[in-house]
Structure formats: C-alpha cells, structure tokens
Write a protein that holds these residues in place. Structure first.
Motif, PDB file in Angstrom:
ATOM      1  N   GLY A 179       0.524  -1.134  -0.281  1.00  0.00           N
ATOM      2  CA  GLY A 179      -0.374   0.083  -0.319  1.00  0.00           C
ATOM      3  C   GLY A 179       1.102   1.377  -0.295  1.00  0.00           C
ATOM      4  O   GLY A 179       0.628   3.214  -0.837  1.00  0.00           O
ATOM      5  N   ALA A 180       1.789   1.090   0.960  1.00  0.00           N
ATOM      6  CA  ALA A 180       2.326   2.102   0.982  1.00  0.00           C
ATOM      7  C   ALA A 180       3.568   2.951   0.070  1.00  0.00           C
ATOM      8  O   ALA A 180       3.449   4.150  -1.022  1.00  0.00           O
ATOM      9  CB  ALA A 180       3.497   1.758   1.967  1.00  0.00           C
ATOM     10  N   ARG A 185       4.731   3.567   5.756  1.00  0.00           N
ATOM     11  CA  ARG A 185       5.363   3.511   7.336  1.00  0.00           C
ATOM     12  C   ARG A 185       7.032   4.044   5.910  1.00  0.00           C
ATOM     13  O   ARG A 185       7.932   4.382   6.293  1.00  0.00           O
ATOM     14  CB  ARG A 185       5.996   2.970   7.109  1.00  0.00           C
ATOM     15  CG  ARG A 185       4.787   2.624   8.634  1.00  0.00           C
ATOM     16  CD  ARG A 185       5.156   0.434   8.855  1.00  0.00           C
ATOM     17  NE  ARG A 185       4.013  -0.268  10.148  1.00  0.00           N
ATOM     18  CZ  ARG A 185       4.300  -0.226  10.872  1.00  0.00           C
ATOM     19  NH1 ARG A 185       5.015   0.704  11.973  1.00  0.00           N
ATOM     20  NH2 ARG A 185       2.816  -0.439  12.315  1.00  0.00           N
ATOM     21  N   GLU A 207      -6.865   3.572   9.662  1.00  0.00           N
ATOM     22  CA  GLU A 207      -6.218   3.779  11.366  1.00  0.00           C
ATOM     23  C   GLU A 207      -6.117   4.666  12.359  1.00  0.00           C
ATOM     24  O   GLU A 207      -6.005   4.809  13.249  1.00  0.00           O
ATOM     25  CB  GLU A 207      -4.423   3.537  10.565  1.00  0.00           C
ATOM     26  CG  GLU A 207      -4.340   2.530   9.781  1.00  0.00           C
ATOM     27  CD  GLU A 207      -4.719   1.206  10.110  1.00  0.00           C
ATOM     28  OE1 GLU A 207      -3.886   0.247  11.750  1.00  0.00           O
ATOM     29  OE2 GLU A 207      -4.739   0.489   9.360  1.00  0.00           O
ATOM     30  N   ASP A 225      -7.270   7.273  -1.560  1.00  0.00           N
ATOM     31  CA  ASP A 225      -6.815   6.335  -0.846  1.00  0.00           C
ATOM     32  C   ASP A 225      -7.287   5.464  -0.684  1.00  0.00           C
ATOM     33  O   ASP A 225      -8.890   5.335   0.754  1.00  0.00           O
ATOM     34  CB  ASP A 225      -5.494   6.701   0.262  1.00  0.00           C
ATOM     35  CG  ASP A 225      -5.100   4.987   0.971  1.00  0.00           C
ATOM     36  OD1 ASP A 225      -5.161   4.009   0.866  1.00  0.00           O
ATOM     37  OD2 ASP A 225      -4.054   5.581   1.587  1.00  0.00           O
ATOM     38  N   GLN A 272      -7.495   0.034   2.467  1.00  0.00           N
ATOM     39  CA  GLN A 272      -8.708  -0.139   3.322  1.00  0.00           C
ATOM     40  C   GLN A 272      -9.806  -0.480   3.578  1.00  0.00           C
ATOM     41  O   GLN A 272     -10.712  -1.405   3.524  1.00  0.00           O
ATOM     42  CB  GLN A 272      -8.225   0.191   5.020  1.00  0.00           C
ATOM     43  CG  GLN A 272      -8.965  -0.521   6.256  1.00  0.00           C
ATOM     44  CD  GLN A 272      -7.968  -0.298   7.522  1.00  0.00           C
ATOM     45  OE1 GLN A 272      -8.334  -0.871   8.113  1.00  0.00           O
ATOM     46  NE2 GLN A 272      -6.963   0.408   7.397  1.00  0.00           N
ATOM     47  N   LYS A 313      -3.609  -3.853   0.346  1.00  0.00           N
ATOM     48  CA  LYS A 313      -5.555  -5.448   1.180  1.00  0.00           C
ATOM     49  C   LYS A 313      -6.369  -5.813   0.441  1.00  0.00           C
ATOM     50  O   LYS A 313      -5.272  -7.079  -0.194  1.00  0.00           O
ATOM     51  CB  LYS A 313      -5.648  -4.389   1.575  1.00  0.00           C
ATOM     52  CG  LYS A 313      -4.264  -3.624   2.847  1.00  0.00           C
ATOM     53  CD  LYS A 313      -5.305  -2.534   3.877  1.00  0.00           C
ATOM     54  CE  LYS A 313      -4.876  -1.900   5.079  1.00  0.00           C
ATOM     55  NZ  LYS A 313      -3.769  -2.415   6.024  1.00  0.00           N
TER      56      LYS A 313
HETATM   57  N1  PLZ Z   1      -3.531   3.587   3.599  1.00  0.00           N
HETATM   58  C1  PLZ Z   1      -5.164   3.921   3.959  1.00  0.00           C
HETATM   59  O1  PLZ Z   1      -4.603   1.415   5.941  1.00  0.00           O
HETATM   60  C2  PLZ Z   1      -2.440   0.083   5.614  1.00  0.00           C
HETATM   61  C3  PLZ Z   1      -0.898  -0.367   8.903  1.00  0.00           C
HETATM   62  C4  PLZ Z   1      -1.146  -1.513  10.040  1.00  0.00           C
HETATM   63  P1  PLZ Z   1       0.697  -1.053   3.558  1.00  0.00           P
HETATM   64  N2  PLZ Z   1      -3.003   0.188   6.703  1.00  0.00           N
HETATM   65  C5  PLZ Z   1      -2.663  -0.549   8.476  1.00  0.00           C
HETATM   66  C6  PLZ Z   1       0.478  -0.949   9.859  1.00  0.00           C
HETATM   67  O2  PLZ Z   1       0.618  -1.150  11.581  1.00  0.00           O
HETATM   68  O3  PLZ Z   1       1.735  -1.010   9.633  1.00  0.00           O
HETATM   69  C7  PLZ Z   1      -2.596   0.982   5.008  1.00  0.00           C
HETATM   70  C8  PLZ Z   1      -3.866   2.296   4.931  1.00  0.00           C
HETATM   71  C9  PLZ Z   1      -4.335   3.056   4.625  1.00  0.00           C
HETATM   72  C10 PLZ Z   1      -1.929   3.198   3.418  1.00  0.00           C
HETATM   73  C11 PLZ Z   1      -1.561   1.876   4.074  1.00  0.00           C
HETATM   74  C12 PLZ Z   1      -0.372   1.171   3.681  1.00  0.00           C
HETATM   75  O4  PLZ Z   1      -0.753   0.184   3.076  1.00  0.00           O
HETATM   76  O5  PLZ Z   1       0.421  -1.848   2.490  1.00  0.00           O
HETATM   77  O6  PLZ Z   1       1.108  -1.260   5.305  1.00  0.00           O
HETATM   78  O7  PLZ Z   1       1.957  -0.526   3.133  1.00  0.00           O
END
Ligand code: PLZ
Length: 448
Positions: free
Chosen positions: A129-130, A159, A234, A262, A265, A291
């Motif tokens: 996702g990131a 992250r 989150e 985005d 989720q 996801k």
């Molecule tokens: N954008 C809206 O929900 C990932 C992260 C949990 P990645 N959410 C769960 C954790 O503790 O790392 C998320 C999201 C939204 C981006 C992301 C990022 O997606 O696949 O974790 O990089």
C-alpha cells in the motif's frame, strides 16, 4: 465455497490463549525478530479460513480483523488458492519489466472495469500500500508539474519516508524516523463526532477550513495532489461528514489538483460497494488499492485517468517484484470470489448485524461514545464519559484483551487508541459474527 470445508467454523478453546505452543514460538520470536515488529496478539497461526483462525495449540479463534483488513474473501479462498497454485507451478517470477505476462494485464483490466468512472483508465501494480501511495504522488507530480501534497488530520498512508510524512500519527509510526519528506501539508478533516460545533455543521466548516488553508498557506497552483481515505482507517474509522468529500473533490477539479483516493483499506467490497468513494458518487483522478485486492498476497495498484498515468516517462514506474505473477493470479481469484459470492451484499448484511448489536451495546455502556462505519468496516469509539468525550484508551485495551482471551480477535485503532474496529472477512458466517459480538458484550460488561 470460499470457506475451507476442513476448517470447522466454530470457536473452540483447548488451552488458555495464548497456549503453550504459541508461548514457545513467542520466545523464539523474541530472540531473533526485532522488538519493533510488534504483534497485536501473541498467538501463532496454524491455518485460517472463513471467519476462523486456528492457532498452533488447536484453538479456533473468531477473526474480526482479516489480517488488517486484507482477507476480504477469507483466508485460503478456493478461487485464490486454485489460481495461485496453478500460476506458481507455471512460473513464479520473470519481472514484468523484462518478460511480461498476461496476469498483470488482466488485473489492470479488472481495475479499469471496477474502479469508479467511465473514462479510459490505466494502472501500475506495486507490492504494498505504501509503495502505491508513493507512486500516486510521483505520478501526480509528473503530470501536474507541481510539488505540494495535501493530506488530512488522522490520515494513514504508510511507513516509507514519503508516506510517513503523509501519515498523521506520530507514535509509533514516525517517532525517531525523521527528517520527513518536504512539501506535505495537513488540513482538517470532517470528523463528525469530534467537530467542535457538532456534526451538522461539520462538513461545511471542515471543507471551508481545509480549502482556506490550502488557498492561503500553500497556494492551489502549487498543489499536485490531495490524498484522502474516503473512510479513514487507522485514524479511527472516521466517515467524513457527508458533503465534505464532494466539496474537496470540486475544489481539486477547479484548481487542476489531482484528487487521489487511498482505498487501500476501504476498497474491494469492504464498505458494501466496490469502493468507498462511490457512496457519494466521487470519481477520483487516481485511486490507490492494496489489501483486499489479492486475498492476502502482496499486491497494490495505482489506477487513474489514462492521460495522467501516461504522463510519466517510459521506465519511470516499476520495481523488481511489482505485479508478481502469483500475486496477480491471487487477485484474479479474489475478484472472481467477490463477484461470485456477492461480497458487496455480504458487507451490507454484516453492517446491519454490527450496527444493531453495537447500538444496543452503546445504550448499556456510557463509555461507548460513537458507533460508525459502513459495510464490514465498523467501529466503536470509547470515551471516559459522553459529556467530555475524553478518549478512553485504557478501556479500549481492556475490552480488546478480554475478547482475545475468550478467543475473539478484535483490533484497536485511532489517533487516540480508543477505537475498537470490526473488519471481519466478508465470508464470515452470521452465527460466528454473532457469537463474536456476544463475547464483545461480555467483555464490555466485565470492563464496565
Ligand atoms: N493506506 C488507508 O490502511 C495500511 C497498516 C498497519 P501497506 N494499513 C494498515 C500497520 O501497522 O502497518 C494502509 C492503509 C491505508 C496505506 C496503508 C499502507 O499499506 O500495505 O501497509 O504499506
């Protein structure tokens, strides 16, 4: 069937949870896995499917978390396993940028078909996702030839260095990891429960403040993209007050700013529609998915207007593993299951059960300040008392712990760590969901 027939859909506790095998593995983990890699619940998985996770001690736990909202179609869904095993037996990797393959193209076709808007669309596939959010920003900057990116309070986008900058919450996501990427600006979001003048005025006031800040502090002509989760994850499962997203969307269109949804989720049937932004008829310029897209395999995508996607120089997007063929096969299986089993309809049924049970609970318990969300993305926000609305992280942790000990996996979330979120696999049986909520009710009764 999306539920593996060999895994009974029943909660079963053979040992205290975590049991002895899980404790043993936890000790091994402590020796070799970085402490920063936390696990919400120290229970090791043996197999999973439908609404059940079976642990290494033989306990069967009710899964109300879908591995962070991923297993929309359930774990080990038949169509996912069938397609990915066939693909793995043919080849596991060639690198799409070296020797392309059909699965990648088929996933891009599915994304063009399913995402909002009738315009010509193209996609790039990524691993996480990131990474996909970062690529959406790269594409928006290349297309608009502008640099600034606007994000919102309570946002979560990942992250990596750029996505940490986009993410609102410091602990634990950003603490100690700066400096962060420049040209990122944060503005208010329409959070109805906590809007100072109340939920009715929330959408208009929040949009006005956000637009005023963009206009006065950044300058719309400098903004490449406005990035927003149509239903914030989150940050606490915040549904922006109705009218807020359309106002921001209009402002973006009026100023040549790309509107980036985005939906990592909230996408792929989670909220009862293919994508959450359909709720208000929003058509984003770029939509970011991950996801739920691939039944648990690492895959993500940016999908957008063809002319925007094609503004990047050839070779400008990619990566060794991006659009891995096994992950693409899994995605085609997951999408097949979403259609075949009408998982949008299932999400709506889950919402009805969750909302009615949680509303009843909130009548009993003063510490439940708000019940909100859509589809199988619903949450309760806990407060010390309804008048002050002071976040109650302590009770949140205590309720989650009591659920865990009774064999029900719930996740907490939120800027103030005071939200219990429910995002079950959409294939969970109604009995199991109901039993999970019985356990939740007992947990609330015990915590008070
Ligand atoms: N954008 C809206 O929900 C990932 C992260 C949990 P990645 N959410 C769960 C954790 O503790 O790392 C998320 C999201 C939204 C981006 C992301 C990022 O997606 O696949 O974790 O990089």
């Amino acid at each position: 069937m999306t539920v593996p027939p060999s895994l009974p859909q029943e909660r079963r506790l053979l040992t205290p949870v975590p049991g002895p095998r899980s404790r043993e593995l936890m000790e091994r983990k402590r020796g070799v896995v970085a402490d920063a890699v936390a696990s919400a619940w120290p229970v090791f998985a043996e197999r999973a499917g439908g609404g059940i996770i079976e642990d290494v001690d033989g306990n069967r736990l009710i899964d109300l978390g879908s591995g962070l909202g991923v297993t929309v179609v359930g774990n080990a869904a038949e169509a996912v396993v069938r397609r990915l095993t066939a693909q793995a037996a043919r080849f596991t990797h060639t690198a799409f940028s070296v020797t392309p393959y059909e699965g990648y193209v088929a996933v891009a076709e599915a994304l063009a078909e399913l995402t909002p808007g009738e315009h010509a669309k193209k996609s790039v596939l990524l691993n996480s996702g990131a990474e996909a959010v970062e690529n959406a920003v790269k594409i928006a900057r290349a297309y608009t030839k502008r640099q600034a990116v606007v994000v919102f309070d309570h946002a979560y986008h990942g992250r990596t260095n750029l996505t940490m900058a986009l993410t609102a919450k410091n602990m634990p996501f950003k603490q100690g990891f700066g400096p962060f990427a420049p040209e990122v600006y944060r503005v208010p979001v329409a959070y109805p429960y906590r809007w100072p003048t109340g939920p009715e005025s929330c959408a208009a006031e929040a949009a006005e403040q956000a637009i005023d800040q963009i206009s006065k502090q950044i300058g719309p002509d400098n903004v490449a993209a406005i990035v927003i989760e149509p239903l914030l994850g989150e940050g606490g499962f915040i549904e922006p007050a109705l009218g807020f997203l359309p106002a921001i969307r209009r402002f973006a269109a009026d100023h040549g700013i790309l509107f980036v949804a985005d939906e990592i989720q909230s996408g792929f049937c989670r909220t009862g529609q293919w994508f959450a932004c359909e709720h208000e008829g929003i058509v984003p310029d770029l939509i970011v998915t991950a996801k739920g897209i691939a039944g648990g395999l690492p895959l993500a995508a940016v999908t957008g207007r063809a002319e925007i996607m094609d503004s990047v120089q050839p070779g400008g997007l990619g990566g060794t593993y991006c659009g891995n063929p096994v992950a693409c096969a899994a995605a085609l299986g997951a999408i097949e299951a979403m259609k075949e089993f009408d998982l949008r309809g299932k999400a709506k049924n889950i919402e009805a059960v969750l909302k009615s049970r949680l509303s009843a609970l909130s009548e009993k318990h003063e510490i439940i300040g708000d019940v909100r969300g859509r589809g199988a993305m619903v949450a309760v926000e806990l407060v010390t008392d309804r008048a002050s609305k002071a976040p109650n992280a302590e009770a949140t942790a205590a309720v989650a712990k009591a659920c865990h000990e009774a064999g029900v996996l719930v996740l907490t979330t939120g800027t103030y760590a005071n939200v219990i979120r429910f995002l079950p696999p959409l294939v969970i049986g109604e009995d199991l969901l109901s039993e999970g909520l019985d356990v939740l009710a007992e947990a609330f009764a015990a915590v008070g």
